[in-house]
Design an enzyme around this catalytic site. Structure first.
Site, PDB file in Angstrom:
ATOM      1  N   GLN A  55      -3.173  43.276 -44.222  1.00 12.59           N
ATOM      2  CA  GLN A  55      -4.151  41.988 -44.046  1.00 12.59           C
ATOM      3  C   GLN A  55      -3.798  40.845 -45.065  1.00 12.59           C
ATOM      4  OE1 GLN A  55      -6.634  42.255 -41.974  1.00 12.59           O
ATOM      5  NE2 GLN A  55      -7.292  40.113 -42.844  1.00 12.59           N
ATOM      6  N   ASP A 113       0.939  43.073 -35.813  1.00 14.63           N
ATOM      7  CA  ASP A 113       0.589  41.705 -35.725  1.00 14.63           C
ATOM      8  C   ASP A 113       1.504  40.725 -35.525  1.00 14.63           C
ATOM      9  OD1 ASP A 113      -1.971  40.903 -37.170  1.00 14.63           O
ATOM     10  OD2 ASP A 113      -1.072  41.216 -39.278  1.00 14.63           O
ATOM     11  N   LYS A 153     -11.560  46.623 -38.103  1.00  9.87           N
ATOM     12  CA  LYS A 153     -10.580  47.350 -37.454  1.00  9.87           C
ATOM     13  C   LYS A 153     -10.552  48.771 -37.566  1.00  9.87           C
ATOM     14  CE  LYS A 153      -7.584  43.159 -38.616  1.00  9.87           C
ATOM     15  NZ  LYS A 153      -6.839  42.372 -39.222  1.00  9.87           N
TER      16      LYS A 153
HETATM   17  N1  GUN Z   1      -5.832  37.397 -42.026  1.00  6.37           N
HETATM   18  C1  GUN Z   1      -6.412  36.494 -41.175  1.00  6.37           C
HETATM   19  N2  GUN Z   1      -6.025  36.749 -40.014  1.00  6.37           N
HETATM   20  C2  GUN Z   1      -5.084  37.809 -39.921  1.00  6.37           C
HETATM   21  C3  GUN Z   1      -4.097  38.437 -38.785  1.00  6.37           C
HETATM   22  O1  GUN Z   1      -4.453  38.119 -37.778  1.00  6.37           O
HETATM   23  N3  GUN Z   1      -3.633  39.497 -39.425  1.00  6.37           N
HETATM   24  C4  GUN Z   1      -3.477  39.647 -40.776  1.00  6.37           C
HETATM   25  N4  GUN Z   1      -2.660  40.828 -41.017  1.00  6.37           N
HETATM   26  N5  GUN Z   1      -4.001  39.198 -41.757  1.00  6.37           N
HETATM   27  C5  GUN Z   1      -4.881  38.176 -41.286  1.00  6.37           C
END
Ligand code: GUN
Length: 279
Positions: free
Chosen positions: A97, A120, A53
């Protein structure tokens, strides 16, 4: 007939090319989109996702801040950081995350993120607005799934769509997005009776259950669009929730793992960050 492979890297690049134009437009207004990512603990998969990211943000000219906190960080400290980022003018998007360590209440942390910075799409305000088809941040992986289906040119309206998996992160929002595009949607899960039979009715089959090669070709309708959201580590290989080789014998279009949904998730996160900066 062998299926056409949907190349997630190509579709993700198209999304990023669109974003470059939007980022240039923002620059003319003196705005640089800013994304803050919070990672608590040392989960290797999460570390890899957060690294990607950060890299992809920088490549596009998005300002990126990553807060890597020790696993033992108290919840109050995480909440205090979220509150600081909510107030920070150069940060337009905040992502925490998941998963979080056990001592932290995930809901409390997600609910603390300002809905206007919730790139998100996990805050209840955004979840609620998605369900009534109003303006919201759409969760990244589900949004990517829709872009991949659209990239095939296959119509969604009026089709039978089957979503295997009912998670808040993927299954439920994917189902909503398909419903808003006028598909007839069935959500399946571990208690669904005759899961293979239900899947065989699907013109569009989205699989997100986290079980390697769970769905096989004999579950797939001839010509279906098959989207495999699974990323499972088996030995030193990554495999999806769909047995690719057998499903590709029946499907019209199918995503590979890796290289299908994965690249789309980050592209859609960047898209949400740019959207947040534009608002
Ligand atoms: N962990 C696995 N997939 C995701 C996601 O789409 N967003 C976040 N914040 N954590 C994750």
């Amino acid at each position: 007939m062998a299926a056409q492979r949907i190349d997630g890297k190509v579709v993700a690049q198209a999304v990023k090319d669109e974003l470059k134009v939007k980022i240039e437009g923002l620059a003319k207004r003196g705005i640089v989109p800013g994304l803050a990512v919070i990672l608590v603990g040392e989960d290797p998969a999460s570390q890899a996702y957060v690294g990607s990211k950060e890299r992809e943000s920088k490549k596009l000219g998005i300002h990126s801040e990553v807060y890597r906190l020790p696993a033992a960080t108290p919840q109050a400290e995480v909440l205090a950081l979220v509150n600081r980022l909510n107030a920070k003018a150069d940060i337009h998007g905040i992502l925490v995350q998941l998963p979080l360590p056990d001592h932290i209440d995930e809901k409390a942390v997600l609910n603390a993120i300002s809905p206007a910075k919730d790139v998100d799409g996990f805050h209840p305000i955004n979840v609620g607005n998605l369900s009534i088809n109003d303006t919201c941040f759409v969760p990244c992986t589900p949004n990517g799934v829709i872009r991949l289906i659209e990239s095939t040119g296959a119509e969604i309206k009026g089709k039978n769509a089957v979503v295997v998996g009912r998670s808040n992160i993927v299954g439920k929002p994917v189902a909503m997005l398909l419903l808003h595009r006028h598909a007839t949607v069935t959500i399946c899960h571990s208690r669904t009776k005759d899961l293979p039979g239900v899947c065989r009715e699907a013109d569009i089959l989205v699989v997100a259950i986290g079980k390697p090669a769970f769905v096989t070709g004999d579950w797939v309708k001839e010509g279906a669009v098959v989207i495999d959201v699974g990323i499972n580590r088996v030995g030193d290989k990554l495999v999806g929730d769909v047995g690719y080789d057998s499903a590709a014998q029946k499907a019209g279009y199918i995503t590979p793992v890796p290289g299908g949904v994965g690249p789309m998730t980050i592209a859609m996160l960047l898209a949400n960050t740019v959207e947040a900066a534009q608002r």
